[in-house]
Design a protein around this motif. Structure first.
Motif, PDB file in Angstrom:
ATOM      1  N   TYR A 107      37.230  46.299  36.342  1.00 29.21           N
ATOM      2  CA  TYR A 107      38.539  45.867  35.852  1.00 29.21           C
ATOM      3  C   TYR A 107      39.238  45.094  36.951  1.00 29.21           C
ATOM      4  CZ  TYR A 107      37.316  49.121  32.238  1.00 29.21           C
ATOM      5  OH  TYR A 107      36.648  49.747  31.227  1.00 29.21           O
ATOM      6  N   LEU A 108      39.477  43.819  36.687  1.00 26.63           N
ATOM      7  CA  LEU A 108      40.072  42.938  37.689  1.00 26.63           C
ATOM      8  C   LEU A 108      41.556  42.729  37.412  1.00 26.63           C
ATOM      9  CD1 LEU A 108      37.267  40.224  37.660  1.00 26.63           C
ATOM     10  CD2 LEU A 108      37.528  41.998  39.339  1.00 26.63           C
ATOM     11  N   THR A 109      42.257  42.232  38.422  1.00 23.47           N
ATOM     12  CA  THR A 109      43.667  41.896  38.286  1.00 23.47           C
ATOM     13  C   THR A 109      43.879  40.505  38.883  1.00 23.47           C
ATOM     14  OG1 THR A 109      44.138  42.888  40.417  1.00 23.47           O
ATOM     15  CG2 THR A 109      44.468  44.297  38.510  1.00 23.47           C
ATOM     16  N   ALA A 111      45.417  39.733  41.379  1.00 26.12           N
ATOM     17  CA  ALA A 111      45.375  39.850  42.842  1.00 26.12           C
ATOM     18  C   ALA A 111      43.984  39.587  43.422  1.00 26.12           C
ATOM     19  CB  ALA A 111      45.857  41.227  43.260  1.00 26.12           C
ATOM     20  N   ASN A 112      42.989  39.480  42.563  1.00 25.31           N
ATOM     21  CA  ASN A 112      41.642  39.200  43.054  1.00 25.31           C
ATOM     22  C   ASN A 112      41.484  37.728  43.450  1.00 25.31           C
ATOM     23  OD1 ASN A 112      40.840  41.681  40.995  1.00 25.31           O
ATOM     24  ND2 ASN A 112      39.655  41.576  42.866  1.00 25.31           N
ATOM     25  N   GLY A 113      42.232  36.856  42.804  1.00 23.42           N
ATOM     26  CA  GLY A 113      42.184  35.445  43.158  1.00 23.42           C
ATOM     27  C   GLY A 113      40.999  34.696  42.577  1.00 23.42           C
ATOM     28  N   LYS A 114      39.892  35.382  42.416  1.00 23.94           N
ATOM     29  CA  LYS A 114      38.678  34.733  41.927  1.00 23.94           C
ATOM     30  C   LYS A 114      37.906  35.773  41.109  1.00 23.94           C
ATOM     31  CE  LYS A 114      35.154  31.738  43.939  1.00 23.94           C
ATOM     32  NZ  LYS A 114      34.566  31.288  45.200  1.00 23.94           N
ATOM     33  N   MET A 116      34.854  37.239  40.275  1.00 30.06           N
ATOM     34  CA  MET A 116      33.448  37.330  40.654  1.00 30.06           C
ATOM     35  C   MET A 116      33.136  38.782  40.962  1.00 30.06           C
ATOM     36  SD  MET A 116      31.674  37.770  43.705  1.00 30.06           S
ATOM     37  CE  MET A 116      30.074  37.435  44.361  1.00 30.06           C
TER      38      MET A 116
ATOM     39  N   ILE B  20      41.666  33.455  49.870  1.00 26.70           N
ATOM     40  CA  ILE B  20      40.866  34.333  49.011  1.00 26.70           C
ATOM     41  C   ILE B  20      39.574  34.662  49.747  1.00 26.70           C
ATOM     42  CG2 ILE B  20      39.620  34.484  46.823  1.00 26.70           C
ATOM     43  CD1 ILE B  20      41.825  32.581  45.698  1.00 26.70           C
ATOM     44  N   SER B  64      39.399  48.136  39.848  1.00 28.37           N
ATOM     45  CA  SER B  64      38.867  49.472  39.612  1.00 28.37           C
ATOM     46  C   SER B  64      37.569  49.332  38.830  1.00 28.37           C
ATOM     47  CB  SER B  64      39.865  50.331  38.861  1.00 28.37           C
ATOM     48  OG  SER B  64      40.081  49.811  37.584  1.00 28.37           O
ATOM     49  N   TYR B  80      36.174  39.443  45.054  1.00 30.61           N
ATOM     50  CA  TYR B  80      37.096  38.645  45.854  1.00 30.61           C
ATOM     51  C   TYR B  80      38.473  39.276  45.878  1.00 30.61           C
ATOM     52  CZ  TYR B  80      33.869  34.807  46.603  1.00 30.61           C
ATOM     53  OH  TYR B  80      32.818  34.052  47.027  1.00 30.61           O
ATOM     54  N   MET B  81      39.277  38.890  46.860  1.00 34.97           N
ATOM     55  CA  MET B  81      40.597  39.454  47.002  1.00 34.97           C
ATOM     56  C   MET B  81      41.492  38.423  47.670  1.00 34.97           C
ATOM     57  SD  MET B  81      41.400  42.818  49.177  1.00 34.97           S
ATOM     58  CE  MET B  81      41.982  42.196  50.723  1.00 34.97           C
TER      59      MET B  81
END
Lengths: 155, 111
Positions: A107-109, A111-114, A116, B20, B64, B80-81
């Motif tokens: 589960y992404l948000t 805030a991940n920016g990308k 992947m 990123i 998550s 990525y972050m």
């Protein structure tokens, strides 16, 4: 023992020993996965009845031939701007024939920016690997590829 | 409770605010599916697998994961972050037997 006989016997021994591991793998009472789920049920559970459509936005990177089914690298990249209003909500990696079709739900948000995700999974045999992507607007996209596995990894 | 070795890797090593970056979390975990037999004792090895992983950056959950049993031994989770100021990144995991573990890495953007 004649030389010819000796080679005949040697041949049978080699043949039997080659078959044996395969038999021990398939035969007997095969334990079942604690969360047994087939592929179609898994897709239904995730999408809630919606049909995911194949898309070129989802890039699934898996080796076509995996020598060892216990370690198969999988990378899923989704072409998405990842802004507050338009982002990738979840990436699910599914398998076609494993005892439990689901391997991981990410589960992404924004805030991940990308969008992947990459990991390594186990494959019990030759089958397809599917990436099922949920977008923030409720759409489901998918991409799949079949992987040939020489040695199964779930035994 | 057994302490396990884990590692958080950030690529590139030097990063700026707003950049990123690629984050990998690696952990030494057997990931038993509950389907394999022990070669010596011929008994089924009980299931022991990670079922949840969380990436927390400055108290905010950014990624998550719900994990099922068919990940490889010593799993790696890469994503990525976006770097958003100084602070720390914590990765927490739990497994189906109740084992929990967490690892923290300081985030120090340069420039």
């Amino acid at each position: 023992m004649q030389r010819r006989d000796f080679f005949k016997k040697l041949g049978t021994v080699a043949a039997v020993s080659a078959v044996m591991p395969a038999m021990s793998f398939a035969g007997g009472s095969k334990p079942v996965s604690p969360n047994k789920m087939d592929y179609n049920t898994a897709v239904k559970t995730i999408t809630g009845g919606k049909t995911p459509k194949p898309s070129k936005k989802v890039k699934l990177k898996v080796p076509e031939i995996a020598e060892n089914g216990a370690v198969v690298p999988v990378t899923v990249t989704v072409d998405s701007p990842m802004t507050e209003s338009n982002y990738v909500k979840a990436i699910h990696i599914l398998t076609g024939k494993n005892s439990n079709a689901r391997t991981i739900d990410v589960y992404l948000t924004p805030a991940n920016g990308k969008a992947m995700f990459s990991t390594r999974i186990k494959l019990g045999g030759t089958q397809k690997v599917v990436a099922l992507v949920e977008l923030s607007n409720g759409e489901f996209l998918t991409a799949s590829q079949s992987v040939k596995v020489t040695i199964g990894g779930c035994g | 409770m057994q302490e396990r070795k884990s590692l958080i890797k950030i690529k590139p090593k030097r990063y700026k605010n707003g950049e990123i970056v690629k984050v990998s979390f690696m952990v030494m975990h057997p990931m038993h599916t509950g389907m394999a037999k022990d070669k010596k004792t011929k008994k089924i090895i009980p299931a022991k697998y990670i079922n949840s992983v969380k990436f927390i950056y400055n108290g905010k959950e950014i990624t998550s994961m719900k994990v099922w049993e068919s990940l490889s031994v010593n799993p790696v989770f890469t994503t990525y972050m976006k770097i958003n100021g100084k602070g720390k990144l914590t990765v927490k995991y739990t497994d189906n037997t109740g084992e929990a573990h967490e690892k923290t890495k300081k985030i120090k953007p340069k420039g």
